[in-house]
Write a protein that holds these residues in place. Structure first.
Motif, PDB file in Angstrom:
ATOM      1  N   ASN A 133       5.141 -38.858  64.321  1.00 30.66           N
ATOM      2  CA  ASN A 133       4.679 -37.807  65.224  1.00 30.66           C
ATOM      3  C   ASN A 133       5.096 -36.436  64.715  1.00 30.66           C
ATOM      4  O   ASN A 133       6.234 -36.248  64.297  1.00 30.66           O
ATOM      5  N   ILE A 134       4.183 -35.476  64.795  1.00 41.14           N
ATOM      6  CA  ILE A 134       4.489 -34.105  64.399  1.00 41.14           C
ATOM      7  C   ILE A 134       5.249 -33.421  65.520  1.00 41.14           C
ATOM      8  O   ILE A 134       4.818 -33.411  66.668  1.00 41.14           O
ATOM      9  N   GLN A 135       6.411 -32.848  65.186  1.00 41.13           N
ATOM     10  CA  GLN A 135       7.200 -32.101  66.157  1.00 41.13           C
ATOM     11  C   GLN A 135       6.940 -30.601  66.061  1.00 41.13           C
ATOM     12  O   GLN A 135       6.955 -29.905  67.063  1.00 41.13           O
ATOM     13  N   ALA A 136       6.738 -30.104  64.861  1.00 44.67           N
ATOM     14  CA  ALA A 136       6.446 -28.679  64.654  1.00 44.67           C
ATOM     15  C   ALA A 136       5.676 -28.539  63.350  1.00 44.67           C
ATOM     16  O   ALA A 136       5.801 -29.369  62.451  1.00 44.67           O
ATOM     17  N   VAL A 137       4.893 -27.481  63.266  1.00 40.55           N
ATOM     18  CA  VAL A 137       4.142 -27.190  62.046  1.00 40.55           C
ATOM     19  C   VAL A 137       4.029 -25.675  61.930  1.00 40.55           C
ATOM     20  O   VAL A 137       3.845 -24.980  62.924  1.00 40.55           O
ATOM     21  N   PHE A 138       4.202 -25.152  60.713  1.00 40.38           N
ATOM     22  CA  PHE A 138       4.071 -23.709  60.511  1.00 40.38           C
ATOM     23  C   PHE A 138       3.672 -23.416  59.076  1.00 40.38           C
ATOM     24  O   PHE A 138       3.783 -24.269  58.194  1.00 40.38           O
ATOM     25  N   CYS A 139       3.199 -22.203  58.857  1.00 37.57           N
ATOM     26  CA  CYS A 139       2.749 -21.759  57.539  1.00 37.57           C
ATOM     27  C   CYS A 139       3.816 -20.899  56.879  1.00 37.57           C
ATOM     28  O   CYS A 139       4.617 -20.242  57.555  1.00 37.57           O
ATOM     29  N   ALA A 140       3.799 -20.912  55.577  1.00 39.65           N
ATOM     30  CA  ALA A 140       4.686 -20.067  54.787  1.00 39.65           C
ATOM     31  C   ALA A 140       3.938 -19.678  53.522  1.00 39.65           C
ATOM     32  O   ALA A 140       2.846 -20.185  53.248  1.00 39.65           O
ATOM     33  N   GLN A 141       4.521 -18.775  52.754  1.00 36.40           N
ATOM     34  CA  GLN A 141       3.926 -18.406  51.472  1.00 36.40           C
ATOM     35  C   GLN A 141       5.020 -18.220  50.440  1.00 36.40           C
ATOM     36  O   GLN A 141       6.187 -18.058  50.783  1.00 36.40           O
ATOM     37  N   THR A 142       4.641 -18.270  49.176  1.00 40.07           N
ATOM     38  CA  THR A 142       5.629 -18.282  48.099  1.00 40.07           C
ATOM     39  C   THR A 142       5.994 -16.903  47.583  1.00 40.07           C
ATOM     40  O   THR A 142       6.977 -16.765  46.863  1.00 40.07           O
ATOM     41  N   THR A 143       5.241 -15.877  47.937  1.00 45.68           N
ATOM     42  CA  THR A 143       5.516 -14.526  47.479  1.00 45.68           C
ATOM     43  C   THR A 143       5.683 -13.608  48.678  1.00 45.68           C
ATOM     44  O   THR A 143       4.919 -13.694  49.638  1.00 45.68           O
ATOM     45  N   SER A 144       6.656 -12.731  48.606  1.00 44.14           N
ATOM     46  CA  SER A 144       6.903 -11.792  49.694  1.00 44.14           C
ATOM     47  C   SER A 144       5.739 -10.823  49.835  1.00 44.14           C
ATOM     48  O   SER A 144       5.203 -10.327  48.843  1.00 44.14           O
ATOM     49  N   GLN A 145       5.357 -10.531  51.052  1.00 41.96           N
ATOM     50  CA  GLN A 145       4.286  -9.577  51.305  1.00 41.96           C
ATOM     51  C   GLN A 145       4.671  -8.162  50.901  1.00 41.96           C
ATOM     52  O   GLN A 145       3.815  -7.304  50.736  1.00 41.96           O
ATOM     53  N   TYR A 146       5.949  -7.914  50.745  1.00 42.20           N
ATOM     54  CA  TYR A 146       6.386  -6.574  50.358  1.00 42.20           C
ATOM     55  C   TYR A 146       5.971  -6.237  48.929  1.00 42.20           C
ATOM     56  O   TYR A 146       5.938  -5.077  48.547  1.00 42.20           O
ATOM     57  N   PHE A 147       5.607  -7.241  48.123  1.00 37.16           N
ATOM     58  CA  PHE A 147       5.087  -6.963  46.789  1.00 37.16           C
ATOM     59  C   PHE A 147       3.720  -6.284  46.863  1.00 37.16           C
ATOM     60  O   PHE A 147       3.275  -5.690  45.883  1.00 37.16           O
ATOM     61  N   ALA A 148       3.057  -6.374  48.001  1.00 33.52           N
ATOM     62  CA  ALA A 148       1.770  -5.698  48.159  1.00 33.52           C
ATOM     63  C   ALA A 148       1.938  -4.183  48.090  1.00 33.52           C
ATOM     64  O   ALA A 148       0.996  -3.461  47.775  1.00 33.52           O
ATOM     65  N   LEU A 149       3.148  -3.698  48.375  1.00 29.79           N
ATOM     66  CA  LEU A 149       3.405  -2.264  48.247  1.00 29.79           C
ATOM     67  C   LEU A 149       3.337  -1.829  46.784  1.00 29.79           C
ATOM     68  O   LEU A 149       2.979  -0.696  46.486  1.00 29.79           O
ATOM     69  N   ILE A 150       3.704  -2.723  45.883  1.00 33.37           N
ATOM     70  CA  ILE A 150       3.661  -2.420  44.451  1.00 33.37           C
ATOM     71  C   ILE A 150       2.247  -2.610  43.916  1.00 33.37           C
ATOM     72  O   ILE A 150       1.682  -1.723  43.289  1.00 33.37           O
TER      73      ILE A 150
END
Length: 120
Positions: free
Chosen positions: A20-37
């Motif tokens: 049974n699934i208790q929780a599910v969430f998304c993540a990503q491998t690169t910080s969004q702060y790199f979008a500033l660069i």
């Protein structure tokens, strides 16, 4: 359909019978702060992950580079007693799941719920 419901439906094929699934969430491998660069860093270096927390284990699944919701393959399996959080900030850096993942604030309640169920 809400994003969590879509994630649960897409993760059904990686579950064991009776799990049974208790929780599910998304993540990503690169910080969004790199979008500033540079936006190109995010576009080519980033990959999305779906973390599926069940009553038996924690699965880190690959989702691709363009969309968060598909669950393509299981990349890693972590024991259920592993504590994921506590999350903080806008983009929280998680290193307890075998790789550095960045989790947005909208999924922090899912991380907290998974940790609460692990200690119960």
């Amino acid at each position: 359909m809400a994003i969590r419901d879509k994630l649960r439906a897409n993760a059904a094929h990686v579950l064991q019978p009776g799990e049974n699934i208790q929780a599910v969430f998304c993540a990503q491998t690169t910080s969004q702060y790199f979008a500033l660069i540079s936006y190109w860093i995010i576009l080519f270096a980033n990959a999305y992950r779906v973390v599926v927390v069940t009553d038996r284990r924690i699965l880190v699944c690959g989702s691709g580079r363009l969309r968060m919701t598909p669950v393509k393959e299981v990349l890693r399996e972590v024991p259920r007693y592993t504590r994921i959080g506590p999350p903080s900030g806008l983009w929280w850096r998680c290193e307890s799941l075998g790789e550095r993942l960045y989790v947005n604030r909208r999924f922090h309640k899912d991380v907290n719920a998974a940790d609460e169920l692990a200690t119960a």
